[in-house]
Design a protein around this motif. Sequence first.
Motif, mmCIF file in Angstrom:
data_model
loop_
_atom_site.group_PDB
_atom_site.id
_atom_site.type_symbol
_atom_site.label_atom_id
_atom_site.label_comp_id
_atom_site.label_asym_id
_atom_site.label_seq_id
_atom_site.Cartn_x
_atom_site.Cartn_y
_atom_site.Cartn_z
ATOM 1 N N UNK A 147 -13.874 11.004 -9.713
ATOM 2 C CA UNK A 147 -13.000 10.420 -10.721
ATOM 3 C C UNK A 147 -13.704 10.472 -12.077
ATOM 4 N N UNK A 148 -13.222 11.399 -12.914
ATOM 5 C CA UNK A 148 -13.794 11.601 -14.247
ATOM 6 C C UNK A 148 -12.781 11.226 -15.331
ATOM 7 N N UNK A 149 -11.738 10.496 -14.955
ATOM 8 C CA UNK A 149 -10.622 10.250 -15.889
ATOM 9 C C UNK A 149 -11.029 9.536 -17.166
ATOM 10 N N UNK A 150 -12.017 8.662 -17.106
ATOM 11 C CA UNK A 150 -12.411 7.941 -18.324
ATOM 12 C C UNK A 150 -13.788 8.361 -18.833
ATOM 13 N N UNK A 151 -14.376 9.370 -18.205
ATOM 14 C CA UNK A 151 -15.666 9.901 -18.680
ATOM 15 C C UNK A 151 -15.430 10.718 -19.943
ATOM 16 N N UNK A 152 -16.441 10.843 -20.776
ATOM 17 C CA UNK A 152 -16.282 11.601 -22.012
ATOM 18 C C UNK A 152 -17.575 12.303 -22.390
ATOM 19 N N UNK A 153 -17.457 13.241 -23.311
ATOM 20 C CA UNK A 153 -18.565 14.062 -23.811
ATOM 21 C C UNK A 153 -19.218 14.901 -22.714
ATOM 22 N N UNK A 154 -18.453 15.294 -21.722
ATOM 23 C CA UNK A 154 -19.025 16.116 -20.659
ATOM 24 C C UNK A 154 -18.707 17.584 -20.891
ATOM 25 N N UNK A 155 -19.558 18.454 -20.374
ATOM 26 C CA UNK A 155 -19.363 19.896 -20.394
ATOM 27 C C UNK A 155 -19.575 20.375 -18.964
ATOM 28 N N UNK A 156 -18.464 20.664 -18.301
ATOM 29 C CA UNK A 156 -18.504 21.091 -16.909
ATOM 30 C C UNK A 156 -17.788 22.431 -16.806
ATOM 31 N N UNK A 157 -18.478 23.417 -16.306
ATOM 32 C CA UNK A 157 -17.898 24.746 -16.133
ATOM 33 C C UNK A 157 -17.192 24.782 -14.779
ATOM 34 N N UNK A 158 -15.854 24.921 -14.771
ATOM 35 C CA UNK A 158 -15.125 24.938 -13.501
ATOM 36 C C UNK A 158 -15.452 26.142 -12.624
ATOM 37 N N UNK A 159 -16.028 27.171 -13.199
ATOM 38 C CA UNK A 159 -16.409 28.345 -12.405
ATOM 39 C C UNK A 159 -17.763 28.159 -11.722
ATOM 40 N N UNK A 160 -18.566 27.236 -12.204
ATOM 41 C CA UNK A 160 -19.916 27.026 -11.667
ATOM 42 C C UNK A 160 -20.038 25.762 -10.812
ATOM 43 N N UNK A 161 -18.942 24.997 -10.712
ATOM 44 C CA UNK A 161 -18.967 23.718 -9.996
ATOM 45 C C UNK A 161 -17.738 23.589 -9.106
ATOM 46 N N UNK A 162 -17.848 22.794 -8.052
ATOM 47 C CA UNK A 162 -16.723 22.540 -7.160
ATOM 48 C C UNK A 162 -15.964 21.313 -7.672
ATOM 49 N N UNK A 163 -14.763 21.546 -8.201
ATOM 50 C CA UNK A 163 -13.963 20.464 -8.775
ATOM 51 C C UNK A 163 -12.691 20.193 -7.965
ATOM 52 N N UNK A 164 -12.660 20.627 -6.723
ATOM 53 C CA UNK A 164 -11.455 20.491 -5.903
ATOM 54 C C UNK A 164 -11.001 19.035 -5.834
#
Length: 185
Positions: A147-164
Amino acid sequence: MDNLTFDKYTFATDELSGKEFSECTFSNCNFSGMRLSGSVFMECRFENCNLSLCQVVGTGFQQVHFSDCKLSGVDFTASRDFLFSVQFSRCIIEYALFSRKKMKKSHFSDCRICECDFADCDLTEAVFSHCDLSRTAFYHTTLSKADMRTAFNFHIDPEENNLKQALFSPEGAIALLQKYKLVIG
């Protein structure tokens, strides 16, 4: 040591190394630069403590809750993997390493998590509630159902991480596209 409260206690440099603590509370203590190596903390609470640059080689953290603590430069990768379970509320976590840790269902609430490393972590069902994740690294990280709905200032590459099935706010979902340099709006 079981069910003890340490309030504003000053520990000797190696006093906590190799000890077991169960259901203890550490309040307003300064552990800065201390060696907690080989210690085990089970169902303990750290409240308003400074744990900056603590050495945690072989330290067990089992259902440990940190609230209003400062944890700068702590290398959790050196701590025990067995039953590793931590929660953080209103903490300042800077330059900390969590690489390769299994942190399923971990909760981070109202924390400043800056320049930390979560590479190769399993953060399945983790919650980052109102957390600033500035310059924090996620690489080969499992964030499924996180649950990242209220997190901020993040940089997450959807190609390099499992975001299922990870949860993001609309703004957060747009942030996932930063690497593509799209113009949206």
